[in-house]
Design an enzyme around this catalytic site. Structure first.
Site, mmCIF file in Angstrom:
data_model
loop_
_atom_site.group_PDB
_atom_site.id
_atom_site.type_symbol
_atom_site.label_atom_id
_atom_site.label_comp_id
_atom_site.label_asym_id
_atom_site.label_seq_id
_atom_site.Cartn_x
_atom_site.Cartn_y
_atom_site.Cartn_z
ATOM 1 N N HIS A 1 3.020 9.085 -6.589
ATOM 2 C CA HIS A 1 3.890 10.263 -6.646
ATOM 3 C C HIS A 1 4.711 10.253 -7.930
ATOM 4 O O HIS A 1 4.829 11.287 -8.619
ATOM 5 C CB HIS A 1 4.806 10.264 -5.421
ATOM 6 C CG HIS A 1 5.653 11.489 -5.308
ATOM 7 N ND1 HIS A 1 6.874 11.505 -4.679
ATOM 8 C CD2 HIS A 1 5.472 12.755 -5.776
ATOM 9 C CE1 HIS A 1 7.395 12.720 -4.736
ATOM 10 N NE2 HIS A 1 6.570 13.496 -5.403
ATOM 11 N N HIS B 1 1.596 4.436 -2.842
ATOM 12 C CA HIS B 1 1.682 5.900 -2.736
ATOM 13 C C HIS B 1 2.911 6.436 -3.479
ATOM 14 O O HIS B 1 2.849 7.491 -4.112
ATOM 15 C CB HIS B 1 1.754 6.320 -1.267
ATOM 16 C CG HIS B 1 0.448 6.266 -0.561
ATOM 17 N ND1 HIS B 1 -0.705 6.841 -1.059
ATOM 18 C CD2 HIS B 1 0.092 5.718 0.640
ATOM 19 C CE1 HIS B 1 -1.702 6.635 -0.218
ATOM 20 N NE2 HIS B 1 -1.246 5.959 0.808
ATOM 21 N N HIS C 1 0.838 -1.214 0.000
ATOM 22 C CA HIS C 1 0.000 0.000 0.000
ATOM 23 C C HIS C 1 0.862 1.250 0.000
ATOM 24 O O HIS C 1 0.620 2.194 -0.771
ATOM 25 C CB HIS C 1 -0.912 -0.012 1.223
ATOM 26 C CG HIS C 1 -1.717 1.243 1.393
ATOM 27 N ND1 HIS C 1 -2.950 1.411 0.815
ATOM 28 C CD2 HIS C 1 -1.460 2.388 2.072
ATOM 29 C CE1 HIS C 1 -3.421 2.615 1.129
ATOM 30 N NE2 HIS C 1 -2.528 3.228 1.887
ATOM 31 N N GLU C 2 1.880 1.278 0.843
ATOM 32 C CA GLU C 2 2.759 2.445 0.896
ATOM 33 C C GLU C 2 3.569 2.584 -0.389
ATOM 34 O O GLU C 2 3.816 3.703 -0.855
ATOM 35 C CB GLU C 2 3.689 2.354 2.115
ATOM 36 C CG GLU C 2 2.969 2.341 3.454
ATOM 37 C CD GLU C 2 2.011 3.516 3.626
ATOM 38 O OE1 GLU C 2 2.277 4.600 3.065
ATOM 39 O OE2 GLU C 2 0.992 3.339 4.316
#
Length: 231
Positions: free
Chosen positions: A109, A105, A101-102
């Protein structure tokens, strides 16, 4: 007339507290459950995050350990993906789900995902506004002609509400990317995919709760203003 203790506050505060409590309890219970289930691949959260980043052509994001429980986050300012205790060096289903999940991110970006860009741009304004909102409303309520302070306070807090609303699609999209990346890379089996979705779904509910709490708080501020005008 303004009261230092407003009984009506409880009408908004109690539901907000219960919503937050239930969401936090849910995510902790689900994370704890699947932290005890090891993945077939045996890869740790840190390894999974690095593999996802590299497979998406992202080589300049560091994966670091951060203390705490579920303190995982991606910092776009320094291009650092931080994984918490129980995720960084764990090969559990919960750990790889959170790590992916991270990494999602970071991919957002890298690909300039518009909702993430908007949320990032709002952070400085929201940090200041959320701290100033209630003091401004309080000053406005105490002053005879304080409508300008009240309106400014409500406007600033409304931006914080908008921020929580924008956060929701950002988080849901990161989870969608996470599941897809784990499937494509073969890190998880079909039955493990179900477990990962449960972990990420529980985490998503905390953001839904944050939206609900923010809206309830905004409604309370508006009710304060309305009662003042009625008086």
């Amino acid at each position: 007339m303004f009261y230092y203790f407003d009984p009506l506050y409880l009408v908004f505060a109690i539901p907000a507290f219960l919503i937050s409590l239930i969401a936090q309890m849910r995510v902790q219970m689900v994370f704890s459950k699947y932290s005890r289930v090891r993945t077939f691949s045996g890869l740790t959260g840190a390894e999974v995050a690095k593999n996802i980043l590299w497979s998406n052509g992202i080589y300049d994001v560091r994966v670091e350990y951060v203390p705490g429980l579920l303190t995982d986050h991606y910092d776009p300012r320094f291009r650092v993906l931080r994984l918490s205790q129980g995720v960084f060096d764990s090969n559990s289903v919960a750990a790889v789900g959170v790590a992916a999940h991270e990494a999602g991110h970071a991919i957002q970006h890298y690909q300039k995902y518009p909702w993430l860009a908007l949320r990032t741009a709002m952070v400085p304004v929201v940090n200041i506004g959320s701290n100033l909102a209630f003091p401004l409303i309080l000053i406005g309520l105490l002053l005879k002609n304080g409508d300008i302070f009240i309106n400014l306070g409500i406007l600033l807090f409304s931006l914080a509400v908008v921020f929580t609303l924008i956060t929701l699609p950002v988080e849901l999209n990161a989870s969608k990317r996470a599941v897809e990346a784990l499937k494509v890379s073969g890190v998880i089996l079909p039955d493990e995919e179900i477990a990962v979705k449960k972990v990420l779904g529980a985490a998503a509910m905390t953001y839904v709760a944050a939206v609900s709490v923010a809206i309830l708080q905004l409604l309370y501020y508006i009710s304060l203003v309305q009662r003042r005008r009625d008086d």
